[in-house]
Design a protein around this motif. Structure first.
Motif, short mmCIF file in Angstrom:
data_model
loop_
_atom_site.label_atom_id
_atom_site.label_comp_id
_atom_site.label_asym_id
_atom_site.label_seq_id
_atom_site.Cartn_x
_atom_site.Cartn_y
_atom_site.Cartn_z
N THR A 36 0.86 -1.20 0.00
CA THR A 36 0.00 0.00 0.00
C THR A 36 0.89 1.25 0.00
O THR A 36 2.11 1.14 -0.10
CB THR A 36 -0.90 0.00 1.25
N GLY A 37 0.27 2.41 0.09
CA GLY A 37 1.03 3.67 0.09
C GLY A 37 0.76 4.43 -1.20
O GLY A 37 0.19 3.89 -2.16
N ARG A 38 1.19 5.69 -1.21
CA ARG A 38 0.92 6.55 -2.38
C ARG A 38 1.58 6.02 -3.64
O ARG A 38 1.04 6.08 -4.73
CB ARG A 38 1.39 7.98 -2.09
N THR A 39 2.79 5.49 -3.49
CA THR A 39 3.53 4.97 -4.65
C THR A 39 2.70 3.91 -5.38
O THR A 39 2.65 3.90 -6.62
CB THR A 39 4.86 4.33 -4.17
N ASP A 67 0.53 -5.89 5.02
CA ASP A 67 0.31 -5.41 6.39
C ASP A 67 -1.08 -4.80 6.57
O ASP A 67 -1.81 -4.57 5.60
CB ASP A 67 1.40 -4.39 6.77
N TYR A 80 -5.99 -0.80 5.35
CA TYR A 80 -5.34 -1.19 4.10
C TYR A 80 -6.25 -2.09 3.26
O TYR A 80 -6.16 -2.10 2.03
CB TYR A 80 -3.99 -1.85 4.38
N GLY A 132 7.14 -1.13 -1.24
CA GLY A 132 7.53 0.28 -1.21
C GLY A 132 8.61 0.38 -0.14
O GLY A 132 9.09 -0.62 0.39
N ILE A 133 8.97 1.61 0.19
CA ILE A 133 9.93 1.80 1.28
C ILE A 133 9.47 2.99 2.11
O ILE A 133 9.09 4.03 1.56
CB ILE A 133 11.38 1.95 0.75
N HIS A 138 11.60 0.91 6.36
CA HIS A 138 10.81 -0.31 6.51
C HIS A 138 10.32 -0.83 5.17
O HIS A 138 10.09 -0.07 4.22
CB HIS A 138 9.64 -0.14 7.50
N GLY A 140 7.07 -3.43 4.18
CA GLY A 140 5.89 -3.77 4.97
C GLY A 140 5.86 -2.77 6.11
O GLY A 140 6.05 -1.57 5.91
N PHE A 141 5.67 -3.28 7.32
CA PHE A 141 5.78 -2.41 8.50
C PHE A 141 6.90 -2.92 9.39
O PHE A 141 6.80 -2.88 10.62
CB PHE A 141 4.45 -2.37 9.26
N GLN A 164 4.60 9.99 8.86
CA GLN A 164 4.61 9.82 7.39
C GLN A 164 3.22 9.39 6.88
O GLN A 164 2.79 9.82 5.81
CB GLN A 164 5.65 8.75 7.02
N ASN A 165 2.53 8.57 7.66
CA ASN A 165 1.25 8.03 7.20
C ASN A 165 0.05 8.80 7.73
O ASN A 165 -1.09 8.35 7.59
CB ASN A 165 1.14 6.55 7.62
N LYS A 203 12.55 10.11 -1.07
CA LYS A 203 12.99 8.73 -0.82
C LYS A 203 14.49 8.56 -1.07
O LYS A 203 15.05 7.49 -0.81
CB LYS A 203 12.22 7.76 -1.75
C1 GLP Z 1 3.31 2.27 4.39
C2 GLP Z 1 3.34 0.80 4.06
C3 GLP Z 1 4.63 0.41 3.39
C4 GLP Z 1 4.94 1.38 2.25
C5 GLP Z 1 5.06 2.78 2.78
C6 GLP Z 1 5.46 3.80 1.73
O1 GLP Z 1 4.06 2.55 5.53
N1 GLP Z 1 3.18 -0.03 5.22
O2 GLP Z 1 4.51 -0.92 2.89
O3 GLP Z 1 6.14 1.00 1.66
O4 GLP Z 1 3.78 3.09 3.31
O5 GLP Z 1 4.41 4.62 1.37
P1 GLP Z 1 4.44 5.74 0.25
O6 GLP Z 1 4.41 5.04 -1.04
O7 GLP Z 1 3.17 6.50 0.52
O8 GLP Z 1 5.65 6.55 0.46
#
Ligand code: GLP
Length: 254
Positions: A36-39, A67, A80, A132-133, A138, A140-141, A164-165, A203
């Motif tokens: 998940t995440g914006r990416t 996660d 999620y 993603g990262i 991390h 995942g988490f 961040q989230n 990033k």
């Molecule tokens: C969350 C997810 C991660 C993901 C991260 C990056 O924390 N648990 O799996 O890599 O978001 O999110 P974004 O793509 O928004 O930077």
């Protein structure tokens, strides 16, 4: 490790979507590990487009998400499970019975983690794991420190991650759940292929740490370097610090 650097985020998303589509098209029973995440939103949008306009068929695909937040029901708009519904599952033909996301409101969370691991094993393991990262490094988490042999478990979320989230939680980090269920680093490394995607200057520092820094359980993304079949897709901005510090060969895409 295969590191691909693209000129733009769009190219990175498109390359990632094509890699996922290729696994779906060329396996009779694909098993995808999803993130998940914006990416990921942009990658899922491209997969939906491929589903709508070409022969991309998810009927036999099984999916496992990395996660979930503890305490959020699958229907909670910030969960999620809900994110996945909104960005991918509602728009393609993957059967609901083949979708797996850890249950953040299970009565016994440890049992839920064991059940999740067993379900992955029963499905024959994950074919392609998308990653993603996070700012803490991390995957995942798997917050620092996470053992490289860790399995699906309950984790405490780092304050940096909660900040961040927080976008989905009214920009208030204290509203972001303090705990989550996550596949472990060891669980992730068992996938047959890994695909990590990162874009943007935000990033760049953590990407450099993940790819150039010492293998380190305080940066769980460094573990991907131990995997025999790992692709990293970065746009120029996310690759900027790593490129300056690296003697690695870069596969550039234009
Ligand atoms: C969350 C997810 C991660 C993901 C991260 C990056 O924390 N648990 O799996 O890599 O978001 O999110 P974004 O793509 O928004 O930077």
């Amino acid at each position: 490790m295969n590191i691909i650097v693209t000129d733009s985020p769009e190219q990175a998303f498109s390359k990632a979507a094509d890699m996922i589509a290729c696994v779906v098209l060329h396996n009779p029973h694909p098993v995808l590990g999803l993130a998940t995440g914006r990416t990921m939103e942009r990658i899922y949008r491209l997969l939906v487009k491929q589903y709508e306009t070409s022969a991309l068929d998810f009927a036999t695909t099984t999916s496992f998400n990395l996660d979930e937040y503890v305490g959020l029901a699958p229907t909670d708009p910030n969960s999620y499970r809900h994110y996945m519904q909104e960005h991918l599952f509602a728009h393609v033909n993957i059967p609901t019975s083949q979708i797996h996301v850890p249950n953040g409101i299970a009565a016994d969370l440890d049992l839920e983690c064991d059940r999740y691991e067993a379900t992955i094993e029963k499905a024959g393991g994950i074919g392609l794991q998308l990653l993603g990262i996070g700012e803490t490094g991390h995957i995942g988490f798997n917050e620092p420190p996470s053992a490289f042999n860790s399995r699906t478990r309950v984790v405490h979320l780092d304050d940096i991650t909660r900040r961040q989230n927080s976008g989905m939680f009214g920009n208030d980090p204290t509203c972001v759940p303090a705990h989550a269920l996550t596949m472990g680093v060891g669980t992730i490394l068992e996938a047959r292929k890994l695909l990590l995607v990162a874009v943007g200057t935000g990033k760049a520092a953590i990407v450099d740490k993940a790819l150039n820094g010492p293998l380190n359980e305080n940066v769980s993304a460094t573990a991907i370097r131990l995997h025999p079949d790992c692709t990293v897709i970065l746009d120029d901005a996310a690759a900027s610090i790593w490129k300056n510090n690296s003697s690695n060969t870069i596969n550039s895409m234009s």
